[in-house]
Structures are given as C-alpha cells and as structure tokens.
Design a protein around this motif. Structure first.
Motif, short mmCIF file in Angstrom:
data_model
loop_
_atom_site.label_atom_id
_atom_site.label_comp_id
_atom_site.label_asym_id
_atom_site.label_seq_id
_atom_site.Cartn_x
_atom_site.Cartn_y
_atom_site.Cartn_z
N SER A 6 -10.86 57.31 11.83
CA SER A 6 -10.73 57.84 13.19
C SER A 6 -11.95 58.69 13.56
O SER A 6 -12.45 58.61 14.68
CB SER A 6 -9.44 58.65 13.34
OG SER A 6 -9.50 59.86 12.61
N TYR A 27 -5.49 63.58 15.31
CA TYR A 27 -4.91 62.29 14.96
C TYR A 27 -4.30 62.34 13.56
O TYR A 27 -3.21 61.80 13.32
CB TYR A 27 -5.95 61.18 15.02
CG TYR A 27 -5.45 59.87 14.47
CD1 TYR A 27 -4.48 59.14 15.16
CD2 TYR A 27 -5.91 59.38 13.24
CE1 TYR A 27 -3.99 57.95 14.64
CE2 TYR A 27 -5.42 58.20 12.73
CZ TYR A 27 -4.45 57.49 13.42
OH TYR A 27 -3.95 56.32 12.89
N ARG A 31 -0.42 61.17 13.54
CA ARG A 31 -0.29 59.72 13.36
C ARG A 31 1.09 59.27 12.90
O ARG A 31 1.56 58.20 13.30
CB ARG A 31 -1.37 59.19 12.42
CG ARG A 31 -1.38 59.79 11.03
CD ARG A 31 -2.51 59.21 10.22
NE ARG A 31 -2.70 59.92 8.97
CZ ARG A 31 -3.61 59.57 8.08
NH1 ARG A 31 -4.42 58.55 8.31
NH2 ARG A 31 -3.73 60.26 6.96
N PHE A 49 -9.49 61.35 23.36
CA PHE A 49 -8.35 61.16 22.45
C PHE A 49 -7.35 60.17 23.03
O PHE A 49 -6.81 59.32 22.32
CB PHE A 49 -7.67 62.50 22.16
CG PHE A 49 -6.64 62.42 21.06
CD1 PHE A 49 -7.04 62.33 19.73
CD2 PHE A 49 -5.29 62.43 21.35
CE1 PHE A 49 -6.10 62.25 18.73
CE2 PHE A 49 -4.35 62.36 20.35
CZ PHE A 49 -4.75 62.26 19.02
N LEU A 53 -6.11 56.59 21.46
CA LEU A 53 -4.72 56.18 21.28
C LEU A 53 -4.44 54.87 22.00
O LEU A 53 -3.70 54.01 21.49
CB LEU A 53 -3.77 57.27 21.79
CG LEU A 53 -3.74 58.59 21.00
CD1 LEU A 53 -2.71 59.53 21.61
CD2 LEU A 53 -3.42 58.35 19.52
#
Length: 227
Positions: A6, A27, A31, A49, A53
């Motif tokens: 990520s 994250y 997650r 962000f 996602l």
C-alpha cells in the motif's frame, strides 16, 4: 494487500508525498474492517486514501466536503466507517456572537455528533490529527516558535483532547495512539533526544509513548442505547 504494497501504491500515485506514510499506516489498521459491503464516509472531501480504497476494495465510498459544523446530508445509521483524517484541526467554532472571544469546541462537537448519527450501531469512527504534544511541537515551543505543526490550523489537539471529545460524543471503546508519520519534520535525532530528556523528567505516566507527531484514534457507536 500488505502495508508495504500500500505504501508503494501511494508513493507511485499520490504527488502530495507528505501524507503517504500516514495513508499506509491508516490502511494497515483499517484493512481487516474493510468488508465487501462496507459503506465508508470520508469527511473533508475526497483524498488519495479514498482513491486507493476505490481501486483496491469493493467498499462503497462517499465524501462530505460541506461545512462539517452543520448537517452532512447523510441518512442516519447507514455508514460502517466514518473517516476524519486531518480534518478536526480545521474545524472552527460555530458562528455565535456570545462566544466570539473564546474557543469552545462547538464546531468539533457538532461534527462528531453528525458522524455519530451517520454511523450504524457498531460502526467505527476513525480519526487522525497532528499531535500538539509531539516531540516536534514541543521542540518548536522550546526554540521560541508557536508550537502548532502547521500555522493555519484552527486548533491542534492533544491525545487527551481527542479522547474527551469522542467520549463526550457518545463513542465507546475509544482508543488512541501516536506515530511519527510526518518524517519528524526533518528533526535531527539529537534534537529528538534533547526534547525527550525534558519529557523523561516531567511527563506524567499516561503521556509516555504519546509523543508521535500524529494522533490516531478510533471509537464505535454503541450497538444499544447508553443508559
């Protein structure tokens, strides 16, 4: 996707590099809570962000970039997660003549109240904000500068402030921690050690380990009404 993967995505896709480490740490925490049918509301407008996602999860995302001191225009009890990332420090008080001379936190309280309403029972409120008690902020103060990390911020908070605001808004199981995600603002390690020396002599036990430059906090809407 792993934390390192990520972080690599943010480095490759987000030009505002100062936020990338914070996004990856966020994250890493969230997650396991990102389900296929999760509904996520991000406050303050769409960030990198949210783009991440959208690209890597099947969550349903929405954004609120209106005045967060008022209503969000979101149906009550519909969101699984509300993200408030680097937003709370920008929230001004409500515009009332009676309180023009002092900070009351009225805007922050209204924003948290609207977040609480938007969340489903058991839903998560997740927050990040600069830590006014960090090594960096105290270093600025000792050197004779205003301690805020970023001068235009309306109000930078301490970890205790964040806890008290979330608790007062009705969130339960509130937890918070701090991490250095802003590259310590290029502070030499010798300066960090010097500031820590002040803390070692004076700080209360409940502040130990809370000197990172960013506060991470999470709270949950109760599944039943509080007595």
């Amino acid at each position: 996707m792993t934390y390192n993967e990520s972080l690599a995505w943010f480095i490759d896709n987000n030009s505002d590099a100062v936020h990338n480490l914070r996004y990856a740490r966020t994250y890493d925490f969230l997650r396991d809570n990102l389900k296929t049918d999760s509904r996520i509301l991000e406050l303050g407008g769409k960030s990198a962000f949210s783009s991440f996602l959208s690209s890597h999860t099947a969550c349903t995302l929405s954004n609120c970039d209106s005045d967060l001191r008022g209503g969000f225009g979101v149906f009550p009890n519909t969101q699984d997660i509300v993200l408030c990332m680097e937003v709370i420090e920008h929230i001004k008080d409500l515009d009332t003549v009676a309180d023009l001379a002092v900070f009351t936190g009225s805007g922050i309280r209204n924003m948290l109240s609207e977040s609480f309403i938007a969340l489903r029972p058991g839903g998560m409120f997740f927050l990040t904000t600069p830590n006014v008690c960090s090594h960096y902020n105290v270093f600025r103060l000792v050197r004779g500068h205003h301690p805020y990390m970023y001068q235009p911020h309306h109000r930078e908070l301490a970890p205790r402030d964040v806890y008290q605001y979330l608790d007062a808004a009705g969130f339960v199981d509130v937890s918070f921690w701090t991490e250095d995600v802003w590259a310590k603002h290029h502070m030499p390690n010798s300066d960090i050690v010097s500031v820590q020396g002040i803390f070692d002599r004076t700080e209360p036990v409940d502040m130990k380990g809370l000197r990172g430059d960013c506060i991470f906090a999470v709270g949950y809407k109760p599944t039943t009404d509080r007595a």
